[in-house]
Design an enzyme around this catalytic site. Structure first.
Site, mmCIF file in Angstrom:
data_model
loop_
_atom_site.group_PDB
_atom_site.id
_atom_site.type_symbol
_atom_site.label_atom_id
_atom_site.label_comp_id
_atom_site.label_asym_id
_atom_site.label_seq_id
_atom_site.Cartn_x
_atom_site.Cartn_y
_atom_site.Cartn_z
ATOM 1 N N ASP A 1 -6.245 -14.368 2.170
ATOM 2 C CA ASP A 1 -7.299 -13.634 2.876
ATOM 3 C C ASP A 1 -8.253 -12.946 1.907
ATOM 4 O O ASP A 1 -7.906 -12.632 0.768
ATOM 5 C CB ASP A 1 -6.675 -12.572 3.805
ATOM 6 C CG ASP A 1 -5.788 -11.596 3.055
ATOM 7 O OD1 ASP A 1 -5.061 -12.044 2.148
ATOM 8 O OD2 ASP A 1 -5.812 -10.395 3.364
ATOM 9 N N GLU A 2 -9.443 -12.731 2.404
ATOM 10 C CA GLU A 2 -10.414 -11.804 1.822
ATOM 11 C C GLU A 2 -10.736 -12.061 0.352
ATOM 12 O O GLU A 2 -10.917 -11.115 -0.424
ATOM 13 C CB GLU A 2 -9.933 -10.358 2.012
ATOM 14 C CG GLU A 2 -9.895 -9.957 3.475
ATOM 15 C CD GLU A 2 -9.527 -8.514 3.696
ATOM 16 O OE1 GLU A 2 -10.140 -7.896 4.566
ATOM 17 O OE2 GLU A 2 -8.602 -8.007 3.018
ATOM 18 N N ASP B 1 0.109 -6.953 -3.002
ATOM 19 C CA ASP B 1 -1.305 -6.744 -2.688
ATOM 20 C C ASP B 1 -1.929 -6.137 -3.936
ATOM 21 O O ASP B 1 -1.267 -6.005 -4.979
ATOM 22 C CB ASP B 1 -1.459 -5.838 -1.440
ATOM 23 C CG ASP B 1 -2.705 -6.225 -0.644
ATOM 24 O OD1 ASP B 1 -3.796 -6.186 -1.231
ATOM 25 O OD2 ASP B 1 -2.582 -6.561 0.542
ATOM 26 N N ARG C 1 0.845 -1.202 0.000
ATOM 27 C CA ARG C 1 0.000 0.000 0.000
ATOM 28 C C ARG C 1 0.878 1.249 0.000
ATOM 29 O O ARG C 1 0.580 2.226 -0.680
ATOM 30 C CB ARG C 1 -0.920 -0.021 1.217
ATOM 31 C CG ARG C 1 -2.211 -0.784 1.013
ATOM 32 C CD ARG C 1 -2.012 -2.251 0.668
ATOM 33 N NE ARG C 1 -3.259 -2.965 0.545
ATOM 34 C CZ ARG C 1 -3.830 -3.663 1.541
ATOM 35 N NH1 ARG C 1 -3.228 -3.788 2.704
ATOM 36 N NH2 ARG C 1 -4.977 -4.274 1.337
ATOM 37 N N HIS D 1 -6.416 -10.233 -3.606
ATOM 38 C CA HIS D 1 -5.453 -9.130 -3.444
ATOM 39 C C HIS D 1 -4.415 -9.116 -4.573
ATOM 40 O O HIS D 1 -3.246 -8.795 -4.342
ATOM 41 C CB HIS D 1 -4.738 -9.246 -2.088
ATOM 42 C CG HIS D 1 -5.626 -8.891 -0.931
ATOM 43 N ND1 HIS D 1 -5.910 -7.599 -0.584
ATOM 44 C CD2 HIS D 1 -6.301 -9.663 -0.052
ATOM 45 C CE1 HIS D 1 -6.725 -7.580 0.471
ATOM 46 N NE2 HIS D 1 -6.990 -8.828 0.807
ATOM 47 N N TYR E 1 -3.499 -5.050 15.274
ATOM 48 C CA TYR E 1 -3.372 -4.329 14.003
ATOM 49 C C TYR E 1 -3.001 -2.876 14.327
ATOM 50 O O TYR E 1 -3.804 -2.117 14.858
ATOM 51 C CB TYR E 1 -4.677 -4.387 13.205
ATOM 52 C CG TYR E 1 -4.782 -5.573 12.268
ATOM 53 C CD1 TYR E 1 -4.032 -6.736 12.480
ATOM 54 C CD2 TYR E 1 -5.627 -5.539 11.166
ATOM 55 C CE1 TYR E 1 -4.129 -7.817 11.620
ATOM 56 C CE2 TYR E 1 -5.730 -6.622 10.301
ATOM 57 C CZ TYR E 1 -4.981 -7.758 10.529
ATOM 58 O OH TYR E 1 -5.078 -8.826 9.674
HETATM 59 C C1 ACM Z 1 -6.089 -9.142 6.564
HETATM 60 O O1 ACM Z 1 -6.177 -8.236 7.400
HETATM 61 N N1 ACM Z 1 -6.776 -9.075 5.456
HETATM 62 C C2 ACM Z 1 -5.236 -10.292 6.782
#
Ligand code: ACM
Length: 640
Positions: A449-450, A315, A286, A385, A543
């Protein structure tokens, strides 16, 4: 730096009956030319819905947090004049001053782009709460500047502290090199600090004798203090380093604040870590972090006795790792700009930005980390991602799949590698071949993820794969993909690590696989129950992009909640883990997600004191944790 030619002010307003509310923007022309026929782009994590209601502007397009608007037809913005427009219809409400435009630029009628400066998001018609003090003054129960606090200590403070510590005559070359290594680390972290060690005896110094003690664990050390000599016992280089760092910390504190901190005259420290995985993650996709910034974070980790650097190298927003077989990954895939395949995001404005790590740089970073006992675990985040990889390698897209047939939670359309395309595996095989040469770690982290829950369902190739392999929906396909990835890694001698969703849809073979529980703490227990090794990284505590207080003027993200330093410190990741599953819990990890991290001040504000708090949670037994003591010591740590 010259002043901006345009400035964009922004404010958020709630709207009755609408969950997200809206933004008011005011663009002021600071140049000496009138402009017309122009467009405005801003980047904001508080995204608009697909068709926001605009007053005095025309909505053109959005891609993740890139938003583009046109000025009304025929409108001219004179020098010194402002253009005010309103955008109603946000996907969620703004909660903090960093939830507005992070950057902006104006595209003039001739197609050229000019950056517009932006400030903080204001709050319309409501009180804007100032940020609170987050860290109490603290209180020491003992006058020693150790962080993380040791497992056991019994020390008598001295009245004065030695000028420097020096090895006794006859110290081995290996031990001398260990001193030199920690001395160099200290100097990198505290360029103006007085050195804690000398290789030769020093007037008013104290002698240091190394003792090999094979019964100690590799990361354990013992220190025994007396008026004329300190004994440092260890069985391996890591424990020896941690003992030397403890000595350097003791001296650093005594010198920095002799009112509060002392160097021991006598007594002992017997120390070892609570967990074997003491991690810190850094998202370099990012925002790009130059090599020197990456190595500084690794240095800070070593100072805090953290031992695993999880390097999030790809990402949607960029691919940062040079792969010689695919140069486009780090040209197209590492460049964001107004006229590039990857559009400006997350604070980018008119100037294209590019950044990646060459393989030589990666080798240097891995070697730097290894020398101070930090292992680098690389991550490429697949199959989701992957916008940057797909922009670089469009041949990986199913040409029959409708564009924008699914979107990630961050708003990227069709952002996943397609498990039904054989070229996907050929590509990843070559990527893994090169990664294996670069990273000695046992693990390669493959993200996982996601993936949005309707991903691939409009891909004819994926539909055929589902039918052929009898796969159930998106997560059935994901599990098929992950199993193949696991085999590819194991053929290369590597173990799969990933985020917790790797377990979805049937997951992968759990034995030895390491998953990071990020969504909530209970996930970690469930993964352990399924037989996975687990590292706890719950967003609600670990986080470091999360905001530290609820007040509007406190900066940060808030989707996982508000995470005050005291909560990060007090959180017990082992929490409700049943006794029989505790062995699967390998440790804890801080995650530095970089969407909001536009500058060094911001990094320091969010990462400290929470990174040292996680380091203490990773090292110090629960019974020895003490928040007020931690608070009294933490400001001695190096900053980024
Ligand atoms: C994440 O926070 N998507 C691992």
């Amino acid at each position: 730096m010259t002043s901006a030619l345009f400035r964009l002010d922004n404010a958020w307003h709630p709207i009755e009956g609408d969950a997200g509310g809206g933004f008011t923007f005011i663009l002021t022309n600071l140049s000496d030319a009138a402009v017309s026929g122009f467009k405005l782009v801003y980047t904001s994590l508080t995204r608009t819905i697909d068709a926001p209601v605009c007053d005095n502007a025309v909505y053109l397009r959005r891609n993740a947090n890139f938003h583009e608007f046109a000025a009304p037809a025929g409108f001219t913005l004179a020098p010194g004049a402002s253009w005010r427009f309103v955008v109603d219809g946000l996907l969620r409400p703004a909660r903090h001053r960093t939830d507005g435009a992070k950057s902006a630029y104006v595209t003039l009628a001739d197609g050229s782009h000019t950056t517009a400066a932006v400030g903080d998001l204001m709050l319309e018609g409501r009180h804007s709460e100032p940020a609170p003090i987050l860290l109490p003054q603290g209180e020491l129960d003992q006058p020693f500047s150790l962080q993380p606090w040791p497992a056991a200590l019994s020390l008598v403070p001295g009245a004065a502290f030695p000028v420097a510590l020096y090895p006794v005559p006859g110290t081995s070359a290996d031990d001398l090199r260990a001193i030199d290594g920690v001395l160099a680390l200290y100097r990198r972290l505290f360029a103006v600090g007085h050195v804690p060690f000398s290789l030769v005896s020093v007037h008013e110094g104290r002698a240091l004798r190394f003792v090999a003690k094979s019964e100690l664990a590799a990361e354990a050390y013992e220190l025994s203090f007396s008026a004329n000599e300190i004994l440092l016992s260890s069985s391996a280089a890591a424990g020896r380093q941690y003992g030397l760092v403890a000595l350097a910390q003791l001296l650093h504190g005594a010198r920095a604040d002799a009112e509060q901190f002392r160097f021991p005259l006598s007594g002992t420290i017997a120390d070892h870590p609570r967990y074997s995985w003491r991690g810190c993650h850094l998202d370099v996709s990012r925002q790009f972090y130059p090599v020197a910034d990456v190595t500084r974070l690794i240095d800070i980790m070593a100072w805090l006795k953290l031992n695993t650097f999880h390097w999030h190298l790809s990402d949607d927003e960029a691919w940062r790792l040079e792969i010689k077989a695919y140069p486009a990954l780090t040209t197209v895939g590492a460049t964001r700009g107004p006229d590039e395949p990857l559009l400006p995001q997350l604070g980018n404005s008119a100037e294209p930005v590019v950044g990646y790590y060459s393989q030589d740089e990666v080798r240097a970073i891995v070697a730097h980390a290894a020398a101070i006992h930090v292992e680098v675990v690389p991550e490429i985040d697949i199959p989701g991602h992957s916008t940057a990889a797909l922009a670089a390698l469009p041949e990986l897209v199913d040409g029959q799949e409708a564009p924008d047939s699914y979107r990630s939670v961050q708003g990227f359309p069709n952002n996943a590698l397609n498990p039904a395309i054989e070229l996907t595996y050929e590509f990843l095989g070559k990527v893994f071949d090169e990664m294996v040469e670069l990273f000695p770690s046992r693990y390669i982290h493959i993200g996982g993820d996601e993936v949005a829950n309707n991903t691939w369902l409009a891909s004819p190739l994926a539909k055929k794969l589902m039918a052929d392999e009898n796969l159930d929906g998106t997560f059935g396909i994901q599990s098929y993909f992950m199993k193949r990835i696991q085999e590819m890694l194991s053929a290369r001698g590597k173990t799969l690590a990933g985020w917790d969703e790797v377990s979805h849809g049937g997951g992968v073979a759990p034995e030895g696989t390491l998953l990071m529980a990020w969504q909530k703490p209970e996930v970690g227990i469930e993964l352990a129950r399924q037989g996975y090794d687990v590292v706890m990284t719950p967003g609600q505590a670990y986080y470091l992009d999360m905001v530290q207080a609820e007040e509007w003027q406190e900066p940060g993200a808030s989707w996982a909640g508000t995470v005050p330093p005291a909560h990060t410190y007090g959180y017990e990741a082992e929490g409700d883990f049943p006794e029989e599953l505790k062995g699967r819990m390998k440790g804890v990890q801080a995650c530095i997600w970089s969407e909001h991290f536009l500058n060094r001040d911001y990094f320091n504000h969010l990462v400290f004191p929470r990174l040292p708090a996680i380091a203490e949670a990773a090292w110090t037994p629960k019974s020895e944790k003490n928040w007020l003591r931690f608070a009294a010591i933490v400001s001695l740590n190096p900053r980024y």
